[in-house]
Design a protein around this motif. Structure first.
Motif, mmCIF file in Angstrom:
data_model
loop_
_atom_site.group_PDB
_atom_site.id
_atom_site.type_symbol
_atom_site.label_atom_id
_atom_site.label_comp_id
_atom_site.label_asym_id
_atom_site.label_seq_id
_atom_site.Cartn_x
_atom_site.Cartn_y
_atom_site.Cartn_z
ATOM 1 N N ALA A 119 -12.615 2.973 1.022
ATOM 2 C CA ALA A 119 -12.320 1.794 0.201
ATOM 3 C C ALA A 119 -11.702 2.110 -1.163
ATOM 4 C CB ALA A 119 -13.579 0.947 0.033
ATOM 5 N N PRO A 120 -12.227 3.078 -1.943
ATOM 6 C CA PRO A 120 -11.622 3.339 -3.256
ATOM 7 C C PRO A 120 -10.195 3.885 -3.184
ATOM 8 C CG PRO A 120 -13.837 4.258 -3.120
ATOM 9 C CD PRO A 120 -13.434 3.882 -1.730
ATOM 10 N N TYR A 121 -9.825 4.422 -2.009
ATOM 11 C CA TYR A 121 -8.497 5.014 -1.861
ATOM 12 C C TYR A 121 -7.457 4.014 -1.343
ATOM 13 C CZ TYR A 121 -11.338 9.246 -2.097
ATOM 14 O OH TYR A 121 -12.230 10.223 -2.484
ATOM 15 N N ALA A 122 -7.924 2.889 -0.830
ATOM 16 C CA ALA A 122 -7.051 1.953 -0.121
ATOM 17 C C ALA A 122 -6.002 1.302 -1.012
ATOM 18 C CB ALA A 122 -7.888 0.874 0.564
ATOM 19 N N LEU A 123 -6.297 1.156 -2.297
ATOM 20 C CA LEU A 123 -5.401 0.429 -3.194
ATOM 21 C C LEU A 123 -4.633 1.355 -4.137
ATOM 22 C CD1 LEU A 123 -7.699 -2.595 -4.138
ATOM 23 C CD2 LEU A 123 -5.950 -2.475 -2.361
ATOM 24 N N ALA A 124 -4.612 2.645 -3.830
ATOM 25 C CA ALA A 124 -3.981 3.604 -4.741
ATOM 26 C C ALA A 124 -2.530 3.251 -5.032
ATOM 27 C CB ALA A 124 -4.086 5.015 -4.170
ATOM 28 N N SER A 125 -1.764 2.923 -4.000
ATOM 29 C CA SER A 125 -0.343 2.623 -4.199
ATOM 30 C C SER A 125 -0.132 1.348 -5.007
ATOM 31 C CB SER A 125 0.361 2.489 -2.844
ATOM 32 O OG SER A 125 0.368 3.714 -2.160
ATOM 33 N N GLU A 126 -1.063 0.415 -4.856
ATOM 34 C CA GLU A 126 -0.936 -0.881 -5.531
ATOM 35 C C GLU A 126 -1.341 -0.818 -6.997
ATOM 36 O OE1 GLU A 126 -2.959 -5.332 -5.166
ATOM 37 O OE2 GLU A 126 -2.836 -4.039 -3.395
ATOM 38 N N ALA A 165 4.138 8.790 -0.424
ATOM 39 C CA ALA A 165 2.729 8.397 -0.421
ATOM 40 C C ALA A 165 2.147 8.498 -1.820
ATOM 41 C CB ALA A 165 1.920 9.289 0.522
ATOM 42 N N ALA A 166 1.073 7.761 -2.022
ATOM 43 C CA ALA A 166 0.176 7.999 -3.150
ATOM 44 C C ALA A 166 -1.063 8.658 -2.571
ATOM 45 C CB ALA A 166 -0.201 6.689 -3.836
ATOM 46 N N ILE A 167 -1.503 9.713 -3.215
ATOM 47 C CA ILE A 167 -2.730 10.385 -2.782
ATOM 48 C C ILE A 167 -3.841 9.892 -3.690
ATOM 49 C CG2 ILE A 167 -3.887 12.605 -2.481
ATOM 50 C CD1 ILE A 167 -1.129 13.822 -1.961
ATOM 51 N N LYS A 216 4.606 -1.815 1.795
ATOM 52 C CA LYS A 216 3.498 -2.765 1.861
ATOM 53 C C LYS A 216 3.095 -3.133 3.285
ATOM 54 C CE LYS A 216 4.668 -4.674 -2.671
ATOM 55 N NZ LYS A 216 5.131 -5.850 -3.439
ATOM 56 N N ALA A 217 4.032 -3.098 4.220
ATOM 57 C CA ALA A 217 3.709 -3.493 5.582
ATOM 58 C C ALA A 217 2.676 -2.581 6.228
ATOM 59 C CB ALA A 217 4.981 -3.517 6.442
ATOM 60 N N PHE A 218 2.570 -1.351 5.736
ATOM 61 C CA PHE A 218 1.637 -0.398 6.346
ATOM 62 C C PHE A 218 0.219 -0.515 5.791
ATOM 63 C CE2 PHE A 218 5.797 1.545 7.071
ATOM 64 C CZ PHE A 218 5.716 1.803 8.430
ATOM 65 N N ALA A 219 -0.014 -1.455 4.893
ATOM 66 C CA ALA A 219 -1.359 -1.657 4.353
ATOM 67 C C ALA A 219 -2.324 -2.167 5.408
ATOM 68 C CB ALA A 219 -1.317 -2.626 3.174
ATOM 69 N N SER A 220 -1.802 -2.667 6.516
ATOM 70 C CA SER A 220 -2.653 -3.180 7.595
ATOM 71 C C SER A 220 -3.145 -2.088 8.529
ATOM 72 C CB SER A 220 -1.887 -4.237 8.404
ATOM 73 O OG SER A 220 -0.714 -3.675 8.981
ATOM 74 N N GLY A 235 8.709 -4.236 1.474
ATOM 75 C CA GLY A 235 8.976 -3.804 0.107
ATOM 76 C C GLY A 235 8.160 -2.593 -0.302
ATOM 77 N N TRP A 236 8.669 -1.879 -1.307
ATOM 78 C CA TRP A 236 7.990 -0.713 -1.866
ATOM 79 C C TRP A 236 6.968 -1.148 -2.908
ATOM 80 C CZ3 TRP A 236 9.154 3.799 0.473
ATOM 81 C CH2 TRP A 236 10.388 3.916 1.110
ATOM 82 N N TYR A 237 5.878 -0.431 -3.026
ATOM 83 C CA TYR A 237 4.972 -0.662 -4.145
ATOM 84 C C TYR A 237 5.680 -0.258 -5.433
ATOM 85 C CZ TYR A 237 1.136 -1.456 -0.889
ATOM 86 O OH TYR A 237 0.322 -1.977 0.092
ATOM 87 N N GLU A 238 5.489 -1.058 -6.462
ATOM 88 C CA GLU A 238 6.262 -0.913 -7.695
ATOM 89 C C GLU A 238 6.133 0.476 -8.325
ATOM 90 O OE1 GLU A 238 6.696 -3.088 -12.090
ATOM 91 O OE2 GLU A 238 5.227 -3.800 -10.620
#
Length: 436
Positions: free
Chosen positions: A374-381, A153-155, A359-363, A132-135
């Motif tokens: 770490a601060p960049y990891a959740l940008a899309s979420e 992408a989200a930058i 979402k599958a690429f979060a791994s 799924g896509w991030y909302e």
């Protein structure tokens, strides 16, 4: 390994798996997905933004070369500065000619949805395959329930700071609340280490910082119904705050674009700024900046009176224009680039600069390879769309393109206008686009 065009063709015109065992556009990789056979004699032109991380561009170009080797479709990739992508895309939409695919910003696609190829089947299949896509990213790419763009992408944008200087100013840890953050910036300025955040028309850094200023204090451009609501007590409070914060800035930030804060930070002129992870890698990859690189830390923006993290992260999507002579080739190209081996390679090459839309690429291991990421990891979420709290569309895209929020914050910060005057002017400008 070079794979012939014949090797990739399957019944119905799809593209088969590679002999090396890596799924390209094959029946196994996209068993329930549409497949696209490039038109005979097809070639493509792609316009993307200029990279800030060389590894990101290198990975994309390497994947493109694989696509050409596999299909015979030549792909020309052009680059433009971040600020020039938006007008170039608008011109292409208006005149009906130009690149087949353009990487656009935020809700730019909402300005000319009727000029773009409907990619709903393609994007829906990708979402089903990859978790799924991030909302937030999906919202930017859809109009009236249909995909008019493919989220790319989200930058991520985060606060970058000199750890030793923050400690020298008397702060053992970086403040996570806006009041304490202001006090730290004042202490840094007193120590001869001013701060600096972009107040100019920087597509990324200017918008990210100024929207955080507004949202962190509870302000918003429009309400849930799309009625302009920016002239509010919450906005006035945000503008009074940024006026104080601006006193800790290095001179000239009102004219900064996306590259200027990088340069000032790496030159040792500012102690704190906000940027993508590219700032860290620019220092890390330059032996002359080794001392700065070792001293860089990253964190998310502090929480303001609104009581929760509210951040705008830059988003980019790929759009295919209806005027393209080779729409199937364009879809085949994107399908290849989003397939897991290629997309993972791109994310890895980007070194946490680009946050995945699926979402599958979060791994991907890139996110845990260093604490800097770490601060960049959740940008899309966690990103909040720029049109908050109303719907995305022509108006939200136009307000963003016209830098209404950035100008309002800059005018109040620099004292060009009082907070009340700046908010009123922003309200007037926004009402030109929002007609409820």
């Amino acid at each position: 390994m070079t794979i012939s065009r014949r090797d990739l063709m399957i019944a119905g015109g799809g593209l088969a798996a590679s002999a090396a065992g890596l799924p390209l556009l094959g029946a196994q990789a996209f068993a329930q997905s549409p497949t696209y056979e490039p038109e005979k004699g097809a070639s493509l032109r792609v316009l993307r933004w200029s990279p800030f991380v060389k590894g990101e561009e290198d990975a994309w170009l390497a994947n493109t070369k694989k696509f050409t080797e596999a299909t015979g479709v030549e792909v020309r990739i052009d680059k433009e500065s971040w600020e020039d992508i938006r007008p170039k895309a608008a011109v292409a939409a208006n005149v009906g000619s130009g690149p087949d695919i353009i990487w656009v910003w935020f809700d730019d696609a909402q300005q000319y949805p009727d000029k773009l190829l409907d990619v709903t089947d393609f994007a829906t299949a990708l979402g089903a395959k990859y978790g799924g896509w991030y909302e937030g990213l999906e919202g930017y790419a859809k109009r009236d329930g249909r995909f008019i763009a493919v989220p790319l992408a989200a930058i991520g944008n985060a606060v970058c700071y000199r750890d030793s200087w923050v400690k020298d100013a008397g702060f053992s840890t970086f403040p996570d609340k806006t009041d304490a953050f202001l006090e730290m910036c004042k202490a840094l300025k007193a120590k001869g280490h001013p701060t600096g955040f972009t107040l100019g028309h920087g597509v990324g850094d200017g918008n990210n910082f100024c929207h955080w200023v507004l949202w962190s204090h509870g302000g918003k451009m429009v309400d849930e119904n799309g009625k302009v609501a920016v002239n509010s007590p919450e906005t006035i409070a945000a503008l009074k705050y940024v006026r104080e914060l601006y006193q800790t800035f290095i001179p000239g930030t009102e004219s900064w674009l996306d590259v200027n804060n990088n340069r000032a930070f790496l030159a040792g002129e500012v102690s704190v700024t906000a940027n993508g992870v590219s700032l860290y890698y620019a220092a890390k990859n330059d032996p002359k900046l080794a001392e700065i690189a070792a001293d860089i830390r990253t964190t998310n923006f502090p929480v303001g009176p609104v009581g929760k993290k509210v951040e705008l992260h830059q988003t980019t999507s790929a759009v295919i224009f209806k005027y393209s002579k080779f729409p199937k080739a364009a879809l085949a190209y994107l399908q290849f680039m989003y397939d897991k081996p290629q997309f993972d390679a791109w994310l890895t090459g980007a070194s946490a600069y680009c946050c995945q839309p699926l979402k599958a690429f979060a791994s991907n291991p890139v996110w845990t390879s260093t604490p800097i990421h770490a601060p960049y990891a959740l940008a899309s979420e966690t990103l909040r769309p720029n049109g908050y709290a109303g719907p995305l569309g022509y108006a939200s895209a136009a307000v963003m393109a016209d830098y209404v929020v950035v100008d309002m914050v800059a005018e109040a910060a620099t004292g060009q206008r009082t907070p009340e005057e700046a908010a009123k002017r922003a309200e007037t400008r926004a009402n030109r686009y929002y007609k409820v």
